[in-house]
Structure formats: C-alpha cells, structure tokens
Design a protein around this motif. Structure first.
Motif, PDB file in Angstrom:
ATOM      1  N   ALA A 113      -0.917   7.493   3.939  1.00  0.00           N
ATOM      2  CA  ALA A 113      -0.596   6.501   2.896  1.00  0.00           C
ATOM      3  C   ALA A 113       0.647   5.718   3.307  1.00  0.00           C
ATOM      4  O   ALA A 113       0.669   4.477   3.257  1.00  0.00           O
ATOM      5  N   ALA A 114       1.679   6.429   3.738  1.00  0.00           N
ATOM      6  CA  ALA A 114       2.928   5.783   4.144  1.00  0.00           C
ATOM      7  C   ALA A 114       2.694   4.855   5.337  1.00  0.00           C
ATOM      8  O   ALA A 114       3.264   3.762   5.412  1.00  0.00           O
ATOM      9  N   PHE A 115       1.834   5.282   6.259  1.00  0.00           N
ATOM     10  CA  PHE A 115       1.512   4.473   7.440  1.00  0.00           C
ATOM     11  C   PHE A 115       0.950   3.113   7.036  1.00  0.00           C
ATOM     12  O   PHE A 115       1.399   2.071   7.523  1.00  0.00           O
ATOM     13  N   TRP A 116      -0.018   3.130   6.117  1.00  0.00           N
ATOM     14  CA  TRP A 116      -0.659   1.876   5.717  1.00  0.00           C
ATOM     15  C   TRP A 116       0.236   1.046   4.811  1.00  0.00           C
ATOM     16  O   TRP A 116       0.270  -0.186   4.907  1.00  0.00           O
ATOM     17  N   TYR A 117       0.982   1.713   3.910  1.00  0.00           N
ATOM     18  CA  TYR A 117       1.923   0.964   3.077  1.00  0.00           C
ATOM     19  C   TYR A 117       2.934   0.217   3.955  1.00  0.00           C
ATOM     20  O   TYR A 117       3.269  -0.943   3.688  1.00  0.00           O
ATOM     21  N   LEU A 118       3.428   0.890   4.998  1.00  0.00           N
ATOM     22  CA  LEU A 118       4.412   0.276   5.878  1.00  0.00           C
ATOM     23  C   LEU A 118       3.823  -0.925   6.611  1.00  0.00           C
ATOM     24  O   LEU A 118       4.494  -1.949   6.786  1.00  0.00           O
ATOM     25  N   LYS A 119       2.564  -0.813   7.029  1.00  0.00           N
ATOM     26  CA  LYS A 119       1.892  -1.937   7.704  1.00  0.00           C
ATOM     27  C   LYS A 119       1.908  -3.174   6.798  1.00  0.00           C
ATOM     28  O   LYS A 119       2.198  -4.289   7.240  1.00  0.00           O
ATOM     29  N   ALA A 120       1.553  -2.972   5.522  1.00  0.00           N
ATOM     30  CA  ALA A 120       1.522  -4.081   4.566  1.00  0.00           C
ATOM     31  C   ALA A 120       2.931  -4.549   4.221  1.00  0.00           C
ATOM     32  O   ALA A 120       3.182  -5.751   4.095  1.00  0.00           O
ATOM     33  N   ALA A 121       3.865  -3.612   4.093  1.00  0.00           N
ATOM     34  CA  ALA A 121       5.250  -3.954   3.746  1.00  0.00           C
ATOM     35  C   ALA A 121       5.890  -4.806   4.827  1.00  0.00           C
ATOM     36  O   ALA A 121       6.636  -5.749   4.532  1.00  0.00           O
ATOM     37  N   GLU A 122       5.592  -4.496   6.077  1.00  0.00           N
ATOM     38  CA  GLU A 122       6.167  -5.254   7.191  1.00  0.00           C
ATOM     39  C   GLU A 122       5.627  -6.683   7.246  1.00  0.00           C
ATOM     40  O   GLU A 122       6.231  -7.551   7.867  1.00  0.00           O
ATOM     41  N   GLN A 123       4.496  -6.900   6.572  1.00  0.00           N
ATOM     42  CA  GLN A 123       3.957  -8.262   6.475  1.00  0.00           C
ATOM     43  C   GLN A 123       4.487  -9.001   5.245  1.00  0.00           C
ATOM     44  O   GLN A 123       4.087 -10.123   4.967  1.00  0.00           O
ATOM     45  N   GLY A 124       5.350  -8.308   4.491  1.00  0.00           N
ATOM     46  CA  GLY A 124       6.005  -8.966   3.366  1.00  0.00           C
ATOM     47  C   GLY A 124       5.392  -8.706   2.006  1.00  0.00           C
ATOM     48  O   GLY A 124       5.797  -9.332   1.022  1.00  0.00           O
ATOM     49  N   ASP A 125       4.445  -7.772   1.897  1.00  0.00           N
ATOM     50  CA  ASP A 125       3.832  -7.496   0.597  1.00  0.00           C
ATOM     51  C   ASP A 125       4.830  -6.751  -0.293  1.00  0.00           C
ATOM     52  O   ASP A 125       5.260  -5.641   0.029  1.00  0.00           O
ATOM     53  N   ALA A 126       5.192  -7.365  -1.420  1.00  0.00           N
ATOM     54  CA  ALA A 126       6.248  -6.827  -2.281  1.00  0.00           C
ATOM     55  C   ALA A 126       5.899  -5.478  -2.887  1.00  0.00           C
ATOM     56  O   ALA A 126       6.753  -4.586  -2.984  1.00  0.00           O
ATOM     57  N   LEU A 127       4.653  -5.304  -3.317  1.00  0.00           N
ATOM     58  CA  LEU A 127       4.261  -4.036  -3.918  1.00  0.00           C
ATOM     59  C   LEU A 127       4.240  -2.928  -2.865  1.00  0.00           C
ATOM     60  O   LEU A 127       4.658  -1.796  -3.130  1.00  0.00           O
ATOM     61  N   ALA A 128       3.779  -3.258  -1.664  1.00  0.00           N
ATOM     62  CA  ALA A 128       3.777  -2.279  -0.566  1.00  0.00           C
ATOM     63  C   ALA A 128       5.209  -1.888  -0.212  1.00  0.00           C
ATOM     64  O   ALA A 128       5.489  -0.716   0.085  1.00  0.00           O
ATOM     65  N   GLN A 129       6.123  -2.853  -0.246  1.00  0.00           N
ATOM     66  CA  GLN A 129       7.527  -2.555   0.036  1.00  0.00           C
ATOM     67  C   GLN A 129       8.076  -1.561  -0.978  1.00  0.00           C
ATOM     68  O   GLN A 129       8.821  -0.636  -0.622  1.00  0.00           O
TER      69      GLN A 129
END
Length: 259
Positions: A113-129
């Motif tokens: 879960a953390a792996f995929w959240y980080l992938k999205a967060a690094e692209q700037g997704d606020a909720l993933a961050q």
C-alpha cells in the motif's frame, strides 16, 4: 513461358508477405471480441485497454470494481488497475494503494500500500501524499517517522487537501515532526474545518473549550462542536459523557447547543 528473374521473384515474395501481414493485422484488430457482458464505458474502453491505454485500463478497472457496465469482479478490477498503475496512471496507483491498505480482494499489505501511495504522491496527488504521511505517522509500510509524516502532510495541506491540513494541525498540536505550536495547529484546523472536516471541527471546539492556542471561548467552542456533530453525531455522545463525568465546560457547551 518466360522465367521470372530472381529479383522479380524476391519482390513478389516480399509483396505477398506484406499483404499477408496486413491481412493478419486486420483480422487481429477486427477479430478481437468484446465480452458480451460489457456495456457502456466498459465496452467502449475494452479494446483501448487491451492495446495498453492507461486511461482506458483505469476506467475498465473501475467498471469491474463497481459493477458498472461490467460484472462486479474485484480480481479483474485489480488486474486492470495494476496495468494502468504500471504505466504511471496516478489514480490507478492511488487505487492500488487503497486496495492493499484496506485488503480489498487481496490480503492486507501495508508495505505494498505504501509503495503505491508513494508512487502517486511523488506525482503530486494530494490525497496520496496524505496517505504517505499517515503511513509514516503510524509506522505502516514505512518505518515510523514523525518528520517524514509532517513533510508529506504539509505537501498535501499546501494543495488544499482538508485531511492533510487537519493532520498537519495534529502534528503541530502534539509536537510530532514539527515544534509544538498550538496557534499554528489552530490555523491548519481552521483551514480543514471550513472545508467540512469534522475531526478538525471537533479539535477546534476542544481548543476553544480548553483555551489552547486561542482565548478560551465556550460560545465558539459550541459553534465548532455543533458543526462537528452535524457531520458526525457520535461527538454529541462524547460531550454528554464528559458532562456526566463532571466536566463543567462540557455542560456549558451542551447548554449552548440547546439554544
């Protein structure tokens, strides 16, 4: 009969092979059968998804997950989300994080879960961050790290995400990952509260009731508690329980709420 020269023969063979290849390609394109149980967006996006279009794969995954235009099938939803996520689709990456975080159709796995959240967060997704911040805050999927948690909550909060703002407020309120500062906590709670975040509204009510970061103000406390209760009625029971246990401020707030 006139002989065909070697070069002519070779040319004829090449033309013949190209023609056959074109026929095969057309057969392949037109011969792909769309499953009969797909309708609407699922049907419209099926061929594009097969060809590797990440947005189509995301839509198809959603259709299978929600049973909209396709039979509800979490396994197929995950399959298509994974395809889209591997191609860098940020929404699919977040969805994969949520699937493993909640154990939706797969064993719960905070690491993945953390792996995929980080992938999205690094692209700037606020909720993933915000989710990455939560992973660090709770030590789920990443080693517990308040500084990293506050870092990601801030990234989310700066984009206007209410949950990120509330979580950053908590960091300042409790002095986790940042210097403790009740006034700054209030500022972030207010940003989240005006967006309707009921936890931030409750925390603001508590801050005004206790005079933490602001001057004590029972009337304002009641206003924020009232909004929090509208969004989550369970808070009323908490206030009643506090009043029952002798909390004078809770009694005053309940009195204000009845007016």
């Amino acid at each position: 009969m006139r002989r065909i020269a070697f070069k002519q023969l070779l040319l004829l063979m090449i033309v013949s092979m190209c023609f056959a290849a074109n026929v095969d390609a057309k057969k392949k394109a037109t011969g792909t059968k769309i499953p009969a149980n797909l309708h609407g967006e699922a049907r419209e996006n099926y061929i594009a998804a097969l060809k590797g279009d990440a947005n189509a794969q995301l839509v198809l995954g959603y259709c299978y997950q929600e049973g909209k235009g396709a039979p509800k099938d979490q396994g197929k939803a995950i399959y298509w989300y994974q395809k889209a996520a591997d191609r860098g689709n940020v929404i699919a990456q977040f969805n994969m994080g949520d699937i493993f975080d909640q154990g939706k159709g797969v064993p719960q796995d905070f690491g993945r879960a953390a792996f995929w959240y980080l992938k999205a967060a690094e692209q700037g997704d606020a909720l993933a961050q915000c989710c990455v911040g939560n992973c660090y805050f709770n030590g789920q999927g990443f080693k517990q790290d308040d500084v990293q948690a506050a870092y990601w909550f801030r990234k989310s909060a700066m984009q206007g995400n209410a949950v990120g703002q509330r979580c950053l407020g908590i960091c300042y309120d409790e002095g986790k990952g940042v210097p403790q500062n009740s006034r700054t906590a209030i500022e972030w709670y207010e940003k989240a509260a005006v967006q309707g975040d009921h936890v931030a509204q409750f925390n603001l009510g508590r801050s005004y009731a206790n005079g933490e970061g602001v001057r004590k103000d029972i009337k304002k406390a009641a206003e924020w508690f009232g909004l929090a209760i509208e969004n989550n009625p369970s808070y009323l029971e908490e206030l009643k329980e506090a009043a029952k246990n002798g909390d004078k401020d809770a009694k005053k707030i309940l009195k204000e709420l009845r007016r």
